[in-house]
Structure formats: structure tokens, C-alpha cells
Design an enzyme around this catalytic site. Structure first.
Site, PDB file in Angstrom:
ATOM      1  N   ALA A 174      -4.465   4.053  -1.277  1.00 39.92           N
ATOM      2  CA  ALA A 174      -4.189   2.604  -1.236  1.00 39.92           C
ATOM      3  C   ALA A 174      -2.706   2.479  -0.881  1.00 39.92           C
ATOM      4  CB  ALA A 174      -4.495   1.977  -2.593  1.00 39.92           C
ATOM      5  N   ALA A 175      -2.401   2.531   0.408  1.00 39.57           N
ATOM      6  CA  ALA A 175      -1.052   2.938   0.832  1.00 39.57           C
ATOM      7  C   ALA A 175      -0.070   1.821   1.152  1.00 39.57           C
ATOM      8  CB  ALA A 175      -1.165   3.855   2.047  1.00 39.57           C
ATOM      9  N   ASP A 224      -2.651   4.774  -5.986  1.00 33.40           N
ATOM     10  CA  ASP A 224      -1.747   3.760  -6.552  1.00 33.40           C
ATOM     11  C   ASP A 224      -2.559   2.467  -6.493  1.00 33.40           C
ATOM     12  OD1 ASP A 224       0.748   2.754  -7.471  1.00 33.40           O
ATOM     13  OD2 ASP A 224       1.239   2.095  -5.446  1.00 33.40           O
ATOM     14  N   CYS A 234       0.761  -0.751 -11.736  1.00 33.30           N
ATOM     15  CA  CYS A 234       1.895  -1.492 -12.314  1.00 33.30           C
ATOM     16  C   CYS A 234       1.340  -2.527 -13.284  1.00 33.30           C
ATOM     17  CB  CYS A 234       2.760  -2.122 -11.224  1.00 33.30           C
ATOM     18  SG  CYS A 234       1.908  -3.338 -10.221  1.00 33.30           S
TER      19      CYS A 234
HETATM   20  C1  LIG Z   1      -0.466  -1.277  -5.556  1.00 32.80           C
HETATM   21  S1  LIG Z   1      -0.794  -1.578  -3.883  1.00 32.80           S
HETATM   22  C2  LIG Z   1      -0.266  -0.071  -3.112  1.00 32.80           C
HETATM   23  C3  LIG Z   1       1.224   0.050  -2.945  1.00 32.80           C
HETATM   24  C4  LIG Z   1       1.599   1.276  -2.123  1.00 32.80           C
HETATM   25  N1  LIG Z   1       1.025   2.478  -2.688  1.00 32.80           N
HETATM   26  C5  LIG Z   1       3.100   1.455  -1.997  1.00 32.80           C
HETATM   27  O1  LIG Z   1       3.677   2.239  -2.757  1.00 32.80           O
HETATM   28  O2  LIG Z   1       3.723   0.833  -1.132  1.00 32.80           O
HETATM   29  C6  LIG Z   1      -2.535  -1.396  -3.814  1.00 32.80           C
HETATM   30  C7  LIG Z   1      -3.115  -1.494  -2.421  1.00 32.80           C
HETATM   31  O3  LIG Z   1      -4.525  -1.205  -2.483  1.00 32.80           O
HETATM   32  C8  LIG Z   1      -5.153  -1.923  -1.453  1.00 32.80           C
HETATM   33  N2  LIG Z   1      -6.602  -1.941  -1.729  1.00 32.80           N
HETATM   34  C9  LIG Z   1      -7.295  -2.817  -2.479  1.00 32.80           C
HETATM   35  N3  LIG Z   1      -8.601  -2.507  -2.493  1.00 32.80           N
HETATM   36  C10 LIG Z   1      -8.741  -1.392  -1.723  1.00 32.80           C
HETATM   37  C11 LIG Z   1      -9.861  -0.599  -1.349  1.00 32.80           C
HETATM   38  N4  LIG Z   1     -11.099  -0.921  -1.763  1.00 32.80           N
HETATM   39  N5  LIG Z   1      -9.669   0.464  -0.546  1.00 32.80           N
HETATM   40  C12 LIG Z   1      -8.404   0.772  -0.129  1.00 32.80           C
HETATM   41  N6  LIG Z   1      -7.305   0.054  -0.453  1.00 32.80           N
HETATM   42  C13 LIG Z   1      -7.469  -1.018  -1.246  1.00 32.80           C
HETATM   43  C14 LIG Z   1      -4.466  -3.272  -1.536  1.00 32.80           C
HETATM   44  O4  LIG Z   1      -4.654  -4.022  -0.342  1.00 32.80           O
HETATM   45  C15 LIG Z   1      -3.018  -2.880  -1.775  1.00 32.80           C
HETATM   46  O5  LIG Z   1      -2.300  -2.781  -0.567  1.00 32.80           O
END
Ligand SMILES: C[S@@+](CC[C@H](N)C(=O)[O-])C[C@H]1O[C@@H](n2cnc3c(N)ncnc32)[C@H](O)[C@@H]1O
Length: 308
Positions: free
Chosen positions: A113-114, A181, A234
Site C-alpha cells: 500500500a505504497a 503500511d 498510524c
Molecule cells: C497509510 S497509506 C500508505 C502510505 C505509504 N506507505 C507511504 O509511506 O507513503 C495506505 C494506502 O493504502 C491504499 N489502499 C487502500 N486500500 C488498498 C487496497 N485494497 N489495496 C492496495 N492499496 C490500498 C490507500 O489508497 C493508501 O494510499
């Protein structure tokens, strides 16, 4: 800062003796922090640039390239050096997961989840732009920001994918290391994020926790034998943290929670009981960071080994 009673009640239960300190710290914004991008600059160079701007860099104890910048740190986001990718501005708590993941230049890594890419770019720097990273993000708009940041920071060892990670991709157990994450209810940011506070409700915590269980299940399924999974959020709710790890342990006898060696000097450990639900004792190996510990956002991190 005044919290809604339901939230205040939950936090008082979760934090126990630390609740008063936590509440006092909530009004202050997190300390601004930068990570030197060693793909493009050395710590010495960025320290020199900061010095010219009248800024003093205060080392973050759990990351050799992380520094707090207490004075006028906010203007740095508009600087040429920032645009050039010499450093990345992020909360100091976010420096923990990549450091704990500790990838080598030979690793194959999934960042599940980048976006927007703070941790992917950190992982790439630790890998010295070698090995392979799959940087996955389901949200199309956020994927664009992720691509921009990878380019700005000079990352050459990452491919971006847009898979919904709640469904395990059919690629086999190909990763040595996975970072999840996870999307969460962002309780750790409510001190300075009005939206996180406005959106908070108990049903959101439950919804996030169900999604997180599906995400971690997929991520664990992609790990090679002996592979490492770092799970971070978080948020403070046990349902989204220890509850998710506990569910994984119940399903998989080959999952273990390991001690974390890189730990902030002050922290709390994971909880083993929450509102009548008992969690595995290994939850005490997880790390919780609260804003009053080091001026970061609230954060949770767990280190999970796939033994076979
Ligand atoms: C906490 S943020 C990640 C922050 C990132 N790791 C960083 O350090 O910049 C969580 C991310 O998960 C994504 N997300 C949500 N559901 C998801 C899914 N089913 N598969 C992949 N990514 C997903 C969201 O869009 C969001 O960008």
C-alpha cells in the site's frame, strides 16, 4: 484539544496511565522531520544546505538518515533541494517500518500500500537502487503521486502496480520482504488532521479492521519461506493493530511475531487484551508510539516472520 467522548473513552482505556500526557501533547503538531535521500545526497550535504538556511538537524534515534528540523521546517517543502529529491519530508514515526524491514540490495520487496511513496523511496535508498521493489497502490490518483515521488527521488528499482491487495494476486510466494503500511482510521493523526477527527466513528474502525485482515492475509501469502512482513498503521485502535495480527496468528501456524530491535527510546508495547478480547502474548513484541513519546504521530508496528 477536546476529543468526542466516545473517542476520549477509548483512548483513556488504551493508554491507561499515559492518557493525561497523551492528551496534553495532542494540541501540538508533530515535529517536522526530513529523511536524507542517500540515492541523491549525503547526510553531510543536506546538513550543509540546512545550515545555510539557518536550520539545525536533530537526529532521529531510530533512523541514521532521519532528522527533526524544529525551526521553520515547514518552508522546506517549497525549496529547490526538495524538488530535486535530496530529502523527503515525513513524520519520524514513518521512518520505522523501512528500517525494521531492513532490505538488502538483493531483496525482492513488496510495498503493498505504497502511495504517496515515503516508505517505498526509503526502502529503495536502503537497497541502494538494486534488487526489486513492487510498489502497489490501488487508488489511481494516489498512484500518480507515487510515480512522481519515485521519479523525484531517483528510484530506479521499483515497478508500480495497481492491484486491490485485499485479493491475493496469483503470483506465488515470490517476496523476501513485504511492507503493509495499511489504510486505517488515522487516529494517530487526529491531533493535527481535522479530517481524520471528523471522519472518525466506531463503524470506520470496524470497517478498516476487516479490510486490514484481508490485506495482511494476502501479503502473508506472498512471502517466501523465511520471509519477513512488517505491518504498520498510524492508528491506535487494537482492532486495527493487535487484533489484525492476532487473527493472522490464529490462521497460520507458520506465522510468528518477532522482537523489534530498532526501537524508539520511549515507546509502549502492544496490548494483549481489549474490551474482553484476549490477544496472543506475543503482541507485547509489537511497538506503539504515542505523540508524547517523541513528538511523532501515533503509530503501531509489528514484525512478522513466515517460518516455513
Ligand atoms: C497509510 S497509506 C500508505 C502510505 C505509504 N506507505 C507511504 O509511506 O507513503 C495506505 C494506502 O493504502 C491504499 N489502499 C487502500 N486500500 C488498498 C487496497 N485494497 N489495496 C492496495 N492499496 C490500498 C490507500 O489508497 C493508501 O494510499
Amino acid at each position: 484539544m477536546t476529543l468526542p467522548p466516545t473517542l476520549a473513552g477509548r483512548f483513556a482505556e488504551i493508554l491507561g496511565d499515559e492518557y493525561v500526557e497523551y492528551k496534553d501533547a495532542l494540541g501540538s503538531p508533530p515535529r517536522p522531520c526530513l529523511r536524507v535521500n542517500t540515492l541523491k545526497a549525503t547526510v553531510k550535504e543536506v546538513r550543509g544546505l540546512a545550515g545555510e538556511a539557518g536550520l539545525v538537524l536533530d537526529p532521529v534515534p531510530w533512523c541514521p538518515t532521519g532528522f527533526w528540523i524544529d525551526e521553520c521546517g515547514h518552508g522546506l517543502g517549497d525549496s529547490v533541494a526538495h524538488f530535486q529529491g535530496l530529502f523527503y519530508l515525513e513524520d519520524a514515526a514513518s521512518l520505522l517500518p523501512p528500517e525494521i524491514l531492513n532490505p538488502s540490495p538483493e531483496s525482492s520487496v513488496l510495498d503493498a500500500a505504497a502511495a504517496p511513496g515515503g516508505k517505498t523511496t526509503h526502502i529503495s535508498a536502503l537497497m541502494e537502487n538494486s534488487g526489486a521493489i513492487v510498489a502497489n497502490e490501488v487508488d489511481a490518483h494516489r498512484t500518480r503521486v507515487l510515480r512522481f515521488n519515485l521519479s523525484r527521488m531517483g528510484v530506479l528499482n521499483a515497478a508500480v502496480t495497481t492491484h486491490d491487495m485485499s485479493v491475493r494476486p496469483d503470483v506465488g510466494r515470490i517476496f523476501d520482504k513485504v511492507l503493509l503500511d495499511a489504510p486505517c482510521s488515522c487516529e494517530g493523526r487526529i491531533g493535527d488532521d481535522a479530517e481524520a477527527l471528523a471522519l472518525w466513528k466506531p463503524s470506520r474502525v470496524q470497517r478498516c479492521s476487516r479490510l486490514q485482515e484481508r490485506l495482511i492475509e494476502s501479503c502473508f501469502g506472498l512471502l517466501a519461506p523465511g520471509g519477513l512482513l512488517i505491518y504498520s498503521t498510524c492508528t491506535l485502535s487494537p482492532e486495527e493493530n493487535e487484533g489484525v495480527i492476532d487473527a493472522l496468528l490464529r490462521k497460520h501456524g507458520d506465522a510468528d511475531v518477532e522482537e523489534i530491535s530498532i526501537i524508539p527510546p520511549r515507546h509502549a508495547v502492544g496490548v494483549t487484551e481489549w474490551r474482553g478480547t484476549r490477544y496472543d502474548d506475543r503482541m507485547t513484541r509489537c511497538v506503539r508510539l504515542y505523540p508524547h513519546h517523541h513528538g511523532t504521530q501515533g503509530f503501531f508496528v509489528a514484525r512478522i516472520l513466515r517460518c516455513r
